[in-house]
Design an enzyme around this catalytic site. Sequence first.
Site, mmCIF file in Angstrom:
data_model
loop_
_atom_site.group_PDB
_atom_site.id
_atom_site.type_symbol
_atom_site.label_atom_id
_atom_site.label_comp_id
_atom_site.label_asym_id
_atom_site.label_seq_id
_atom_site.Cartn_x
_atom_site.Cartn_y
_atom_site.Cartn_z
ATOM 1 N N GLU A 72 -50.862 25.860 -19.869
ATOM 2 C CA GLU A 72 -50.850 24.603 -20.823
ATOM 3 C C GLU A 72 -50.849 23.175 -20.078
ATOM 4 O OE1 GLU A 72 -47.501 22.290 -23.369
ATOM 5 O OE2 GLU A 72 -47.135 24.470 -22.812
ATOM 6 N N GLU A 149 -39.658 18.679 -16.562
ATOM 7 C CA GLU A 149 -39.706 19.207 -18.161
ATOM 8 C C GLU A 149 -38.552 19.981 -18.291
ATOM 9 O OE1 GLU A 149 -42.471 21.112 -21.558
ATOM 10 O OE2 GLU A 149 -43.100 20.992 -19.444
#
Length: 452
Positions: A72, A149
């Site tokens: 991604e 993240e």
Amino acid sequence: MVDLVLGPAAAPGTEVSLEAGGALMRRSVLPGGIRLLTESVPGQRSAAIGAWVAVGSRDETGGHHGSTHFLEHLLFKGTPTRTALDIAAAFDGVGGEANAATAKEYTAYYARVLDADLPMASETILDMVTSSIIDADEFESERGVILEELAMAGDDPVDVAHEAFAAAVFGEHALARPIGGTPATINATGRDAVLEHYRANYRSDELVVCAAGNVDHDRLAGAVLRGVAAGGWELPADLAPVARRSPSLAGPLLGATSGLAGASSSRAIARPFEQANILLGGLGPSATDERRFTLAVLNAVLGGSMSSRLFQEIREKRGLAYSVYSFAAGYADTGLFGVYAGCAPDRAEQVVELIETELQRLAREPVGADELALGIGQVRGNLVLGLEDSGARMARLGRAEITLGELTTVDENLARIAAVTAEQVRELAADLAGQPRHLVAVGPRDDALPLP
């Protein structure tokens, strides 16, 4: 409604279409088994396009955990003809948006632009999907970004609670794994493993391209074929799309998949937070379960709005929590259903008891006519308002193709929602209440965690 599983569009060169309210939905199977779905909406000046593959975190095998999330990020880092800056500037220069999403059962790369800029968006997205370099230096740099993240999510008590809840409900099943991976799996996964995952799963027969807004289906079909061919993918004329994910693992009640946790459980996770973040629930219907419309109404009645039972009882009447809501998630073969509440640790036991009381009451007594109408109205309104932009319509096409296997008009879905009865809500609530219950709380060490 068009059944995409048994319908005629199962081989290259075949097509189905559906028209309603001035919008035209079309689905074609192109050479190479590429599926193209569009919804042309008259009067819109925007267009959204997405390239989807039905590969998510549940599909990762040993040594590849975290690869889906890696891709991604990495597909935005450059191709032989575009740098990462080129990709970003292409969308920024036209005021567009580009992003990606990893889920448990699919990954999507998408953009929303002015209709005149759709050719650029199509070319850029397909270049990313077919031709990512996955540069070694960029790979290591992005490893650090992903770890940050995950650290950010680890500082969010609600995220921590939801991940722990999924692990409790799904046990050893692949659906229990965090979508983004864990620090351990991200650190352990190498570039070669991610590259292997990319080459194995990003193929023409896995590719689903969806677009909505001011879109010309035939023109886009040509652009898709040119974009994929430019990436070097072969497009055999007789190659059919891969089969959809089978729901064959589903059990007799709510999709109790082999390997899922089978008994009630409770877990406390100590973190230096002020609140106890509570999740209580268990297995729920699968994404394709015919009761999914009943589930939507049940959710609205129980905890989906400010007028819902949980919000009124726990927040408005007693002031025990600021945030309280029910939720559901469906997958090909199973699902989960739960309730979240954030409250002071010394109120956790009372909040859990109230949640359980409301769920049991919903299972015993059919909702009244006024409450049922309120829930149906909320679900119908949310559906229509949620499709006001081209991006939402594009995402609806992707889920229809990959998850549901049927293409429906908004009016058909509105009719299904309106047909839900009070007794159907009660029966489903009884099924949910009869499932093994899993309780998770994230907060100080003195959290009370009584099992219902």
